[in-house]
Design a protein around this motif. Structure first.
Motif, PDB file in Angstrom:
ATOM      1  N   THR A   1       0.819  -1.214   0.000  1.00  0.00           N
ATOM      2  CA  THR A   1       0.000   0.000   0.000  1.00  0.00           C
ATOM      3  C   THR A   1       0.853   1.264   0.000  1.00  0.00           C
ATOM      4  OG1 THR A   1      -0.160   0.159   2.417  1.00  0.00           O
ATOM      5  CG2 THR A   1      -1.769  -1.245   1.293  1.00  0.00           C
ATOM      6  N   ALA A   2       2.172   1.112  -0.050  1.00  0.00           N
ATOM      7  CA  ALA A   2       3.094   2.254  -0.097  1.00  0.00           C
ATOM      8  C   ALA A   2       4.073   2.027  -1.251  1.00  0.00           C
ATOM      9  CB  ALA A   2       3.847   2.403   1.221  1.00  0.00           C
ATOM     10  N   ARG A   3       4.227   3.029  -2.077  1.00  0.00           N
ATOM     11  CA  ARG A   3       5.148   2.899  -3.212  1.00  0.00           C
ATOM     12  C   ARG A   3       5.958   4.183  -3.379  1.00  0.00           C
ATOM     13  NH1 ARG A   3       3.876   5.556  -7.775  1.00  0.00           N
ATOM     14  NH2 ARG A   3       1.792   6.472  -7.991  1.00  0.00           N
ATOM     15  N   LEU A   4       7.180   4.021  -3.860  1.00  0.00           N
ATOM     16  CA  LEU A   4       8.021   5.177  -4.146  1.00  0.00           C
ATOM     17  C   LEU A   4       7.433   5.965  -5.318  1.00  0.00           C
ATOM     18  CD1 LEU A   4      11.522   3.492  -3.839  1.00  0.00           C
ATOM     19  CD2 LEU A   4      10.532   5.140  -2.258  1.00  0.00           C
ATOM     20  N   VAL A   5       7.534   7.297  -5.246  1.00  0.00           N
ATOM     21  CA  VAL A   5       6.892   8.139  -6.251  1.00  0.00           C
ATOM     22  C   VAL A   5       7.908   8.655  -7.264  1.00  0.00           C
ATOM     23  CG1 VAL A   5       5.159   8.852  -4.588  1.00  0.00           C
ATOM     24  CG2 VAL A   5       7.185  10.275  -4.911  1.00  0.00           C
ATOM     25  N   ARG A   6       7.382   9.242  -8.339  1.00  0.00           N
ATOM     26  CA  ARG A   6       8.224   9.853  -9.366  1.00  0.00           C
ATOM     27  C   ARG A   6       8.634  11.254  -8.935  1.00  0.00           C
ATOM     28  NH1 ARG A   6       3.931   9.231 -14.069  1.00  0.00           N
ATOM     29  NH2 ARG A   6       2.731  10.112 -12.336  1.00  0.00           N
ATOM     30  N   LYS A   7       9.573  11.848  -9.694  1.00  0.00           N
ATOM     31  CA  LYS A   7      10.075  13.184  -9.387  1.00  0.00           C
ATOM     32  C   LYS A   7       8.961  14.218  -9.359  1.00  0.00           C
ATOM     33  CE  LYS A   7      14.544  12.612  -8.885  1.00  0.00           C
ATOM     34  NZ  LYS A   7      15.252  13.013  -7.627  1.00  0.00           N
ATOM     35  N   ALA A   8       7.969  14.072 -10.256  1.00  0.00           N
ATOM     36  CA  ALA A   8       6.882  15.049 -10.314  1.00  0.00           C
ATOM     37  C   ALA A   8       6.113  15.097  -8.997  1.00  0.00           C
ATOM     38  CB  ALA A   8       5.937  14.704 -11.463  1.00  0.00           C
ATOM     39  N   ASP A   9       5.845  13.923  -8.396  1.00  0.00           N
ATOM     40  CA  ASP A   9       5.128  13.885  -7.122  1.00  0.00           C
ATOM     41  C   ASP A   9       5.997  14.412  -5.987  1.00  0.00           C
ATOM     42  OD1 ASP A   9       2.680  12.912  -8.022  1.00  0.00           O
ATOM     43  OD2 ASP A   9       3.382  10.839  -7.989  1.00  0.00           O
ATOM     44  N   GLU A  10       7.309  14.213  -6.073  1.00  0.00           N
ATOM     45  CA  GLU A  10       8.196  14.800  -5.064  1.00  0.00           C
ATOM     46  C   GLU A  10       8.087  16.315  -5.086  1.00  0.00           C
ATOM     47  OE1 GLU A  10      12.223  13.555  -5.258  1.00  0.00           O
ATOM     48  OE2 GLU A  10      11.767  11.407  -5.173  1.00  0.00           O
ATOM     49  N   GLY A  11       7.980  16.883  -6.295  1.00  0.00           N
ATOM     50  CA  GLY A  11       7.814  18.332  -6.416  1.00  0.00           C
ATOM     51  C   GLY A  11       6.505  18.808  -5.838  1.00  0.00           C
ATOM     52  N   VAL A  12       5.427  18.039  -6.054  1.00  0.00           N
ATOM     53  CA  VAL A  12       4.111  18.381  -5.480  1.00  0.00           C
ATOM     54  C   VAL A  12       4.184  18.383  -3.959  1.00  0.00           C
ATOM     55  CG1 VAL A  12       1.735  17.564  -5.176  1.00  0.00           C
ATOM     56  CG2 VAL A  12       2.771  17.556  -7.451  1.00  0.00           C
ATOM     57  N   PHE A  13       4.851  17.381  -3.398  1.00  0.00           N
ATOM     58  CA  PHE A  13       4.983  17.290  -1.943  1.00  0.00           C
ATOM     59  C   PHE A  13       5.730  18.497  -1.391  1.00  0.00           C
ATOM     60  CE2 PHE A  13       7.416  15.964   1.800  1.00  0.00           C
ATOM     61  CZ  PHE A  13       6.405  15.494   2.617  1.00  0.00           C
ATOM     62  N   LYS A  14       6.869  18.823  -1.969  1.00  0.00           N
ATOM     63  CA  LYS A  14       7.682  19.943  -1.479  1.00  0.00           C
ATOM     64  C   LYS A  14       6.948  21.265  -1.609  1.00  0.00           C
ATOM     65  CE  LYS A  14      12.292  22.009  -1.777  1.00  0.00           C
ATOM     66  NZ  LYS A  14      11.784  23.376  -1.595  1.00  0.00           N
ATOM     67  N   GLU A  15       6.294  21.492  -2.743  1.00  0.00           N
ATOM     68  CA  GLU A  15       5.586  22.748  -2.957  1.00  0.00           C
ATOM     69  C   GLU A  15       4.440  22.915  -1.963  1.00  0.00           C
ATOM     70  OE1 GLU A  15       2.800  24.788  -6.432  1.00  0.00           O
ATOM     71  OE2 GLU A  15       4.285  23.268  -6.991  1.00  0.00           O
ATOM     72  N   SER A  16       3.707  21.845  -1.707  1.00  0.00           N
ATOM     73  CA  SER A  16       2.572  21.910  -0.773  1.00  0.00           C
ATOM     74  C   SER A  16       3.041  22.188   0.649  1.00  0.00           C
ATOM     75  CB  SER A  16       1.772  20.604  -0.823  1.00  0.00           C
ATOM     76  OG  SER A  16       1.281  20.355  -2.114  1.00  0.00           O
ATOM     77  N   ILE A  17       4.130  21.527   1.079  1.00  0.00           N
ATOM     78  CA  ILE A  17       4.647  21.742   2.431  1.00  0.00           C
ATOM     79  C   ILE A  17       5.208  23.146   2.573  1.00  0.00           C
ATOM     80  CG2 ILE A  17       6.306  20.976   4.156  1.00  0.00           C
ATOM     81  CD1 ILE A  17       4.020  19.046   3.784  1.00  0.00           C
ATOM     82  N   ASP A  18       5.905  23.643   1.543  1.00  0.00           N
ATOM     83  CA  ASP A  18       6.447  25.009   1.584  1.00  0.00           C
ATOM     84  C   ASP A  18       5.335  26.032   1.735  1.00  0.00           C
ATOM     85  OD1 ASP A  18       9.091  24.295   1.463  1.00  0.00           O
ATOM     86  OD2 ASP A  18       9.239  24.452  -0.720  1.00  0.00           O
ATOM     87  N   THR A  19       4.250  25.857   0.990  1.00  0.00           N
ATOM     88  CA  THR A  19       3.111  26.774   1.082  1.00  0.00           C
ATOM     89  C   THR A  19       2.496  26.745   2.471  1.00  0.00           C
ATOM     90  OG1 THR A  19       2.623  26.485  -1.273  1.00  0.00           O
ATOM     91  CG2 THR A  19       0.863  27.367   0.113  1.00  0.00           C
ATOM     92  N   PHE A  20       2.392  25.536   3.044  1.00  0.00           N
ATOM     93  CA  PHE A  20       1.838  25.399   4.388  1.00  0.00           C
ATOM     94  C   PHE A  20       2.711  26.112   5.415  1.00  0.00           C
ATOM     95  CE2 PHE A  20       1.974  23.119   8.443  1.00  0.00           C
ATOM     96  CZ  PHE A  20       0.662  23.244   8.847  1.00  0.00           C
ATOM     97  N   ARG A  21       4.015  25.972   5.316  1.00  0.00           N
ATOM     98  CA  ARG A  21       4.917  26.607   6.283  1.00  0.00           C
ATOM     99  C   ARG A  21       4.830  28.125   6.213  1.00  0.00           C
ATOM    100  NH1 ARG A  21      10.765  23.797   5.993  1.00  0.00           N
ATOM    101  NH2 ARG A  21      10.564  24.320   3.785  1.00  0.00           N
ATOM    102  N   GLU A  22       4.598  28.666   5.026  1.00  0.00           N
ATOM    103  CA  GLU A  22       4.529  30.123   4.865  1.00  0.00           C
ATOM    104  C   GLU A  22       3.214  30.702   5.371  1.00  0.00           C
ATOM    105  OE1 GLU A  22       5.145  30.685   0.739  1.00  0.00           O
ATOM    106  OE2 GLU A  22       7.268  30.100   0.769  1.00  0.00           O
ATOM    107  N   THR A  23       2.143  29.916   5.344  1.00  0.00           N
ATOM    108  CA  THR A  23       0.812  30.441   5.676  1.00  0.00           C
ATOM    109  C   THR A  23       0.282  29.965   7.029  1.00  0.00           C
ATOM    110  OG1 THR A  23      -0.247  28.607   4.475  1.00  0.00           O
ATOM    111  CG2 THR A  23       0.229  30.626   3.234  1.00  0.00           C
ATOM    112  N   ALA A  24       0.930  28.999   7.653  1.00  0.00           N
ATOM    113  CA  ALA A  24       0.424  28.447   8.908  1.00  0.00           C
ATOM    114  C   ALA A  24       0.460  29.479  10.025  1.00  0.00           C
ATOM    115  CB  ALA A  24       1.227  27.220   9.314  1.00  0.00           C
ATOM    116  N   ARG A  25      -0.553  29.441  10.883  1.00  0.00           N
ATOM    117  CA  ARG A  25      -0.646  30.379  12.003  1.00  0.00           C
ATOM    118  C   ARG A  25       0.410  30.084  13.059  1.00  0.00           C
ATOM    119  NH1 ARG A  25      -4.362  30.260  16.633  1.00  0.00           N
ATOM    120  NH2 ARG A  25      -4.630  32.358  17.471  1.00  0.00           N
ATOM    121  N   ARG A  26       0.803  28.834  13.168  1.00  0.00           N
ATOM    122  CA  ARG A  26       1.821  28.425  14.126  1.00  0.00           C
ATOM    123  C   ARG A  26       2.872  27.599  13.399  1.00  0.00           C
ATOM    124  NH1 ARG A  26      -0.624  28.621  19.339  1.00  0.00           N
ATOM    125  NH2 ARG A  26      -2.882  28.845  19.187  1.00  0.00           N
TER     126      ARG A  26
END
Length: 389
Positions: free
Chosen positions: A100-125
């Motif tokens: 149920t867990a598989r290694l992802v392609r480079k494109a999904d790695e980019g999606v993960f990093k971009e989403s986390i970066d956006t969260f860190r910039e906008t999070a209240r804490r």
């Protein structure tokens, strides 16, 4: 040594040698297994131990380790050859990899990093350890979580917290990104104890939601993890032990079942901005406990500093405020009609915050007063360490 109630004798564990060197080798094997479970998505794993001309095969899961007899591989090389042949022809799932867990392609790695970066910039804490999520030694996985009614695909990398043991629940917590809408969520991956008197954590959350209990993290989806055969992933050590001619009482093993839960992110109580916010969070926890006798009849049984969280609430004027939340209900006992607290004697909890009565008597059934005392000790400990006094 283990006790046999039928013969009232002790049975030596003969395959374990005494001495510092032997103990260090066992410790080294345990560390290897723990790190492999922590870095990889596995249900079990194999080890080959070679000491001089002797060898052993070891199979680990989260209940224990199955160890073969020692053999001289220079005199019986066919055993070693057959092991490698069989391992080479096994499926990836039989080798221990979680399907149920598989290694992802480079494109999904980019999606993960971009989403986390956006969260860190906008999070209240600021979420502690979120920077560790990008650790280069951990690859990005796509994992599934949920049940037949709700199933999600999530991207995860390094856990923000993990168990220090290869055995037991082996809980890992991830900052996860939903593949559907890129929402940043919390994924809990654990191996729950399988027992008829204990409800699963996802069942407990559904019960609490059905009762309308406030200040509980909302579960988006959750359930046992199923393998490619459609059955739940479980540990096998106990099955093997029951097939052997071992005496009753030779070992205490439990069956563990793989379980995942997806929730909105919450923040640790240590992130409270001041004493007012801190005390408000504990008041909200008491609201949950106060509703116990008249409404939900569920005991948490593991109230500690790591389980009292802060969530964000938006009022009708769109003003955000912090609310206390009580998470990690995996030790909870939910009473059903006809049951009493005598049905729930399984000891659980974090030692530093357990009630004095349960520490003095390990046969005492857990009651609401024990949860309330745990709230007090947790509040006191956190306040002394967090604020000037």
């Amino acid at each position: 040594m283990a006790n046999n109630p039928k013969r009232d004798t002790t049975i030596p564990i003969t395959f374990e040698k005494e001495g510092l060197a032997a103990s260090q080798i066992r410790g080294q094997l345990i560390i290897y297994a723990t790190e492999m479970f922590a870095h990889q998505q596995r249900t079990h794993l194999f080890q080959l131990l070679i000491c001089g001309e002797k060898a052993r095969f070891i199979c680990w899961d989260h209940a224990g380790a199955i160890v073969s007899n020692s053999f001289n591989y220079t005199k019986e090389p066919q055993l070693l050859a057959e092991f490698f042949w069989r391992h080479n022809h096994m499926s990836e799932e039989d080798k221990g990899w979680d399907p149920t867990a598989r290694l992802v392609r480079k494109a999904d790695e980019g999606v993960f990093k971009e989403s986390i970066d956006t969260f860190r910039e906008t999070a209240r804490r600021k979420l502690p350890n979120i920077d560790d999520t990008f650790h280069g030694n951990y690859p990005v996985y796509e994992m599934s979580a949920g049940d037949d009614e709700c199933n999600m695909r999530l991207l995860v990398r390094r856990p923000i917290f993990k168990s220090t043991s290869a055995l037991g629940r082996a809980t890992r917590g991830y900052v996860a990104v939903s593949k559907e809408d890129r929402a940043v969520l919390f994924l809990k991956d654990t191996w729950r104890v399988n027992h008829p008197l204990l409800k699963t954590e996802s069942e407990v959350y559904r019960l609490l939601e059905s009762y309308g209990v406030p200040h509980v993290p909302r579960m988006i989806c959750g359930g046992d993890v199923k393998g490619s055969n459609g059955k739940g992933q479980t540990t096998r050590c106990l099955d093997w032990m029951m097939m052997q001619t071992l005496p009753v009482g030779y070992a205490m093993l439990r069956v563990h079942v793989h379980h995942r839960i997806v929730q909105r992110l919450a923040y640790p109580i240590e992130s409270a901005k001041d004493s007012k916010e801190y005390m408000t969070a504990f008041y909200d926890v008491l609201v949950i406990e106060r509703a116990h006798e008249t409404e939900h009849k569920i005991l948490h049984r593991d109230i500690s500093l790591g389980n009292v969280m802060l969530g964000d609430e938006v009022d009708e004027n769109e003003k955000e405020s912090a609310i206390g939340q009580l998470g990690d209900w995996d030790h909870a006992s939910a009473l059903t009609p006809g049951e009493t607290y005598e049905h729930q004697k399984f000891r659980s909890g974090t030692w530093a915050f357990m009630s004095i009565a349960t520490l003095r008597d390990n046969t005492k059934a857990h009651e609401i007063v024990d949860d309330l005392e745990s709230v007090f000790w947790t509040l006191l400990y956190g306040a002394l360490h967090r604020f000037e006094n």
